[in-house]
Design a protein around this motif. Structure first.
Motif, PDB file in Angstrom:
ATOM      1  N   TRP A 138      10.463  11.853  -1.992  1.00  0.00           N
ATOM      2  CA  TRP A 138       9.105  11.830  -2.813  1.00  0.00           C
ATOM      3  C   TRP A 138       8.088  12.571  -2.141  1.00  0.00           C
ATOM      4  CZ3 TRP A 138      11.009   7.159  -1.197  1.00  0.00           C
ATOM      5  CH2 TRP A 138      10.375   6.518  -0.602  1.00  0.00           C
ATOM      6  N   ASN A 139       7.109  13.256  -2.732  1.00  0.00           N
ATOM      7  CA  ASN A 139       6.181  13.930  -2.024  1.00  0.00           C
ATOM      8  C   ASN A 139       5.119  12.908  -1.441  1.00  0.00           C
ATOM      9  OD1 ASN A 139       7.227  16.489  -2.310  1.00  0.00           O
ATOM     10  ND2 ASN A 139       6.463  16.605  -4.554  1.00  0.00           N
ATOM     11  N   VAL A 140       4.616  13.198  -0.247  1.00  0.00           N
ATOM     12  CA  VAL A 140       3.480  12.450   0.401  1.00  0.00           C
ATOM     13  C   VAL A 140       2.480  13.542   0.480  1.00  0.00           C
ATOM     14  CG1 VAL A 140       2.674  11.164   2.209  1.00  0.00           C
ATOM     15  CG2 VAL A 140       4.899  10.757   1.218  1.00  0.00           C
ATOM     16  N   VAL A 141       1.190  13.280  -0.013  1.00  0.00           N
ATOM     17  CA  VAL A 141       0.193  14.201   0.229  1.00  0.00           C
ATOM     18  C   VAL A 141      -0.895  13.565   1.342  1.00  0.00           C
ATOM     19  CG1 VAL A 141      -1.544  15.538  -1.000  1.00  0.00           C
ATOM     20  CG2 VAL A 141       0.111  14.810  -2.122  1.00  0.00           C
ATOM     21  N   THR A 142      -1.011  14.374   2.424  1.00  0.00           N
ATOM     22  CA  THR A 142      -2.004  13.715   3.307  1.00  0.00           C
ATOM     23  C   THR A 142      -3.672  13.900   2.854  1.00  0.00           C
ATOM     24  OG1 THR A 142      -2.128  15.782   4.616  1.00  0.00           O
ATOM     25  CG2 THR A 142      -0.535  14.177   5.179  1.00  0.00           C
ATOM     26  N   PRO A 143      -4.414  13.226   3.423  1.00  0.00           N
ATOM     27  CA  PRO A 143      -6.081  13.762   3.194  1.00  0.00           C
ATOM     28  C   PRO A 143      -6.405  15.074   3.011  1.00  0.00           C
ATOM     29  CG  PRO A 143      -5.793  11.597   4.413  1.00  0.00           C
ATOM     30  CD  PRO A 143      -4.464  12.248   4.358  1.00  0.00           C
ATOM     31  N   ASP A 144      -5.939  15.792   4.082  1.00  0.00           N
ATOM     32  CA  ASP A 144      -6.205  17.148   3.939  1.00  0.00           C
ATOM     33  C   ASP A 144      -5.446  18.226   2.945  1.00  0.00           C
ATOM     34  OD1 ASP A 144      -3.499  17.624   5.081  1.00  0.00           O
ATOM     35  OD2 ASP A 144      -4.288  18.514   7.045  1.00  0.00           O
ATOM     36  N   GLY A 145      -4.696  17.456   1.992  1.00  0.00           N
ATOM     37  CA  GLY A 145      -4.020  18.139   1.000  1.00  0.00           C
ATOM     38  C   GLY A 145      -2.731  18.598   1.355  1.00  0.00           C
ATOM     39  N   THR A 146      -1.988  18.425   2.689  1.00  0.00           N
ATOM     40  CA  THR A 146      -0.813  18.903   2.804  1.00  0.00           C
ATOM     41  C   THR A 146       0.078  17.995   2.373  1.00  0.00           C
ATOM     42  OG1 THR A 146      -1.618  19.685   5.190  1.00  0.00           O
ATOM     43  CG2 THR A 146       0.839  19.201   4.757  1.00  0.00           C
ATOM     44  N   VAL A 147       1.254  18.588   1.715  1.00  0.00           N
ATOM     45  CA  VAL A 147       2.449  17.899   1.072  1.00  0.00           C
ATOM     46  C   VAL A 147       3.523  17.998   1.961  1.00  0.00           C
ATOM     47  CG1 VAL A 147       3.782  18.018  -1.032  1.00  0.00           C
ATOM     48  CG2 VAL A 147       1.476  18.751  -1.381  1.00  0.00           C
ATOM     49  N   THR A 148       4.102  16.820   2.073  1.00  0.00           N
ATOM     50  CA  THR A 148       5.399  16.777   2.927  1.00  0.00           C
ATOM     51  C   THR A 148       6.421  15.974   2.095  1.00  0.00           C
ATOM     52  OG1 THR A 148       4.528  14.605   4.085  1.00  0.00           O
ATOM     53  CG2 THR A 148       4.148  16.708   5.385  1.00  0.00           C
ATOM     54  N   ARG A 149       7.501  16.180   2.435  1.00  0.00           N
ATOM     55  CA  ARG A 149       8.490  15.566   1.702  1.00  0.00           C
ATOM     56  C   ARG A 149       8.920  14.145   2.612  1.00  0.00           C
ATOM     57  NH1 ARG A 149       9.589  15.512  -3.523  1.00  0.00           N
ATOM     58  NH2 ARG A 149      11.947  15.378  -3.759  1.00  0.00           N
ATOM     59  N   HIS A 150       8.954  12.999   1.836  1.00  0.00           N
ATOM     60  CA  HIS A 150       9.248  11.762   2.406  1.00  0.00           C
ATOM     61  C   HIS A 150      10.625  11.285   2.018  1.00  0.00           C
ATOM     62  CE1 HIS A 150       8.780   7.874   4.533  1.00  0.00           C
ATOM     63  NE2 HIS A 150       9.218   7.125   3.372  1.00  0.00           N
ATOM     64  N   ARG A 151      11.549  11.034   3.224  1.00  0.00           N
ATOM     65  CA  ARG A 151      13.050  10.559   2.615  1.00  0.00           C
ATOM     66  C   ARG A 151      13.078   9.194   3.036  1.00  0.00           C
ATOM     67  NH1 ARG A 151      13.192  16.001   4.340  1.00  0.00           N
ATOM     68  NH2 ARG A 151      14.099  17.385   2.934  1.00  0.00           N
ATOM     69  N   ALA A 152      13.705   8.385   2.256  1.00  0.00           N
ATOM     70  CA  ALA A 152      13.915   6.871   2.455  1.00  0.00           C
ATOM     71  C   ALA A 152      15.308   6.370   1.989  1.00  0.00           C
ATOM     72  CB  ALA A 152      12.970   6.187   2.308  1.00  0.00           C
ATOM     73  N   THR A 153      15.828   5.599   2.527  1.00  0.00           N
ATOM     74  CA  THR A 153      17.061   4.710   1.762  1.00  0.00           C
ATOM     75  C   THR A 153      16.202   3.637   1.045  1.00  0.00           C
ATOM     76  OG1 THR A 153      18.516   5.368   3.621  1.00  0.00           O
ATOM     77  CG2 THR A 153      18.982   3.378   1.997  1.00  0.00           C
ATOM     78  N   CYS A 154      16.463   3.489  -0.326  1.00  0.00           N
ATOM     79  CA  CYS A 154      15.755   2.684  -1.135  1.00  0.00           C
ATOM     80  C   CYS A 154      16.774   1.458  -1.623  1.00  0.00           C
ATOM     81  CB  CYS A 154      14.997   3.236  -2.279  1.00  0.00           C
ATOM     82  SG  CYS A 154      13.748   4.271  -1.800  1.00  0.00           S
ATOM     83  N   VAL A 155      16.452   0.220  -1.954  1.00  0.00           N
ATOM     84  CA  VAL A 155      17.194  -0.437  -2.458  1.00  0.00           C
ATOM     85  C   VAL A 155      16.959  -0.540  -3.988  1.00  0.00           C
ATOM     86  CG1 VAL A 155      17.434  -3.235  -2.724  1.00  0.00           C
ATOM     87  CG2 VAL A 155      17.009  -2.069  -0.261  1.00  0.00           C
ATOM     88  N   LEU A 156      18.025  -0.563  -4.889  1.00  0.00           N
ATOM     89  CA  LEU A 156      17.861  -0.578  -6.250  1.00  0.00           C
ATOM     90  C   LEU A 156      17.747  -1.971  -6.703  1.00  0.00           C
ATOM     91  CD1 LEU A 156      20.576   2.196  -6.972  1.00  0.00           C
ATOM     92  CD2 LEU A 156      17.944   2.499  -6.538  1.00  0.00           C
ATOM     93  N   MET A 157      16.847  -2.362  -7.460  1.00  0.00           N
ATOM     94  CA  MET A 157      16.719  -3.552  -7.936  1.00  0.00           C
ATOM     95  C   MET A 157      16.748  -3.719  -9.593  1.00  0.00           C
ATOM     96  SD  MET A 157      14.115  -5.321  -5.136  1.00  0.00           S
ATOM     97  CE  MET A 157      14.847  -6.972  -5.188  1.00  0.00           C
ATOM     98  N   ARG A 158      17.087  -4.923  -9.986  1.00  0.00           N
ATOM     99  CA  ARG A 158      16.881  -4.771 -11.626  1.00  0.00           C
ATOM    100  C   ARG A 158      16.675  -6.242 -12.063  1.00  0.00           C
ATOM    101  NH1 ARG A 158      22.836  -3.573 -12.487  1.00  0.00           N
ATOM    102  NH2 ARG A 158      22.255  -1.206 -12.732  1.00  0.00           N
ATOM    103  N   LYS A 159      16.106  -6.345 -13.155  1.00  0.00           N
ATOM    104  CA  LYS A 159      15.827  -7.831 -13.797  1.00  0.00           C
ATOM    105  C   LYS A 159      16.060  -7.606 -15.242  1.00  0.00           C
ATOM    106  CE  LYS A 159      11.878 -10.889 -14.665  1.00  0.00           C
ATOM    107  NZ  LYS A 159      10.479 -11.042 -14.223  1.00  0.00           N
ATOM    108  N   PRO A 160      16.978  -8.623 -15.731  1.00  0.00           N
ATOM    109  CA  PRO A 160      17.072  -8.673 -17.220  1.00  0.00           C
ATOM    110  C   PRO A 160      15.939  -9.351 -18.103  1.00  0.00           C
ATOM    111  CG  PRO A 160      18.639 -10.201 -16.079  1.00  0.00           C
ATOM    112  CD  PRO A 160      17.712  -9.382 -14.923  1.00  0.00           C
ATOM    113  N   LEU A 161      15.689  -8.552 -19.065  1.00  0.00           N
ATOM    114  CA  LEU A 161      14.663  -8.989 -19.743  1.00  0.00           C
ATOM    115  C   LEU A 161      15.052  -9.710 -21.108  1.00  0.00           C
ATOM    116  CD1 LEU A 161      12.322  -5.933 -19.336  1.00  0.00           C
ATOM    117  CD2 LEU A 161      12.186  -7.984 -17.990  1.00  0.00           C
ATOM    118  N   HIS A 162      15.392 -10.980 -21.066  1.00  0.00           N
ATOM    119  CA  HIS A 162      15.801 -11.698 -22.214  1.00  0.00           C
ATOM    120  C   HIS A 162      14.667 -12.518 -22.858  1.00  0.00           C
ATOM    121  CE1 HIS A 162      19.718 -11.678 -19.909  1.00  0.00           C
ATOM    122  NE2 HIS A 162      19.498 -10.421 -20.309  1.00  0.00           N
TER     123      HIS A 162
END
Length: 162
Positions: A138-162
């Motif tokens: 995802w894009n990260v925007v610094t206070p000076d307006g610079t856009v950098t690409r952030h890469r991370a491993t993410c945990v996928l989570m879910r919750k049933p809605l019954h």
């Protein structure tokens, strides 16, 4: 130690809220939120705000209905730093889950960066279960307006809605 009680409501985020949401990210991030609000007009997403009587958002976040069939995917959740750990994130997520269920979806999903154990602990407390991992960017925007690409491993989570 003093305690206080603050009445809040949850409503749709509006474009005119954005100038007061700088705490959620700089101008670049708010540009991404503006795009999300356009998608909300199309019914693809919902973007919520938790507000006190002043009607200024203290927590914001979106639900994307296009990412995974049968689910609403929570994303861009943020709580004002001055009121973190006061229950506003829990309230925001509960409201988002109700919106997802009202649309007829049977589950809520989200992803959380592996290096964000505090957020993951909240999601687990709210009933979300990990079901996988995937790299995300995802894009990260610094206070000076610079856009950098952030890469991370993410945990996928879910919750049933019954």
């Amino acid at each position: 130690m003093a305690t206080f009680r603050l009445e809040v409501t949850v409503r749709d985020l509006r474009r005119d809220d954005l100038p007061g949401c700088g705490w959620a990210g700089g101008p670049g991030h708010l540009g991404f939120v503006t795009v999300a609000l356009r998608r909300a007009e199309l019914g693809e997403v919902e973007y919520l705000a938790v507000c006190p009587p002043t009607d200024l958002p203290l927590a914001i976040g979106g639900v994307d209905y296009t990412r995974r069939p049968g689910a609403g995917t929570l994303w861009q959740l943020a709580v004002h730093p001055a009121v973190r750990s006061c229950g506003l994130g829990t309230l925001l997520i509960g409201a988002a889950e109700r919106r997802i269920a009202e649309r007829g979806h049977d589950r809520a999903e989200l992803s959380v960066a592996e290096d964000n154990p505090r957020a993951r602990a909240l999601y687990e407390r709210l009933g979300y279960l990990a079901y996988g991992r995937e790299p995300e960017e995802w894009n990260v925007v610094t206070p000076d307006g610079t856009v950098t690409r952030h890469r991370a491993t993410c945990v996928l989570m879910r919750k049933p809605l019954h």
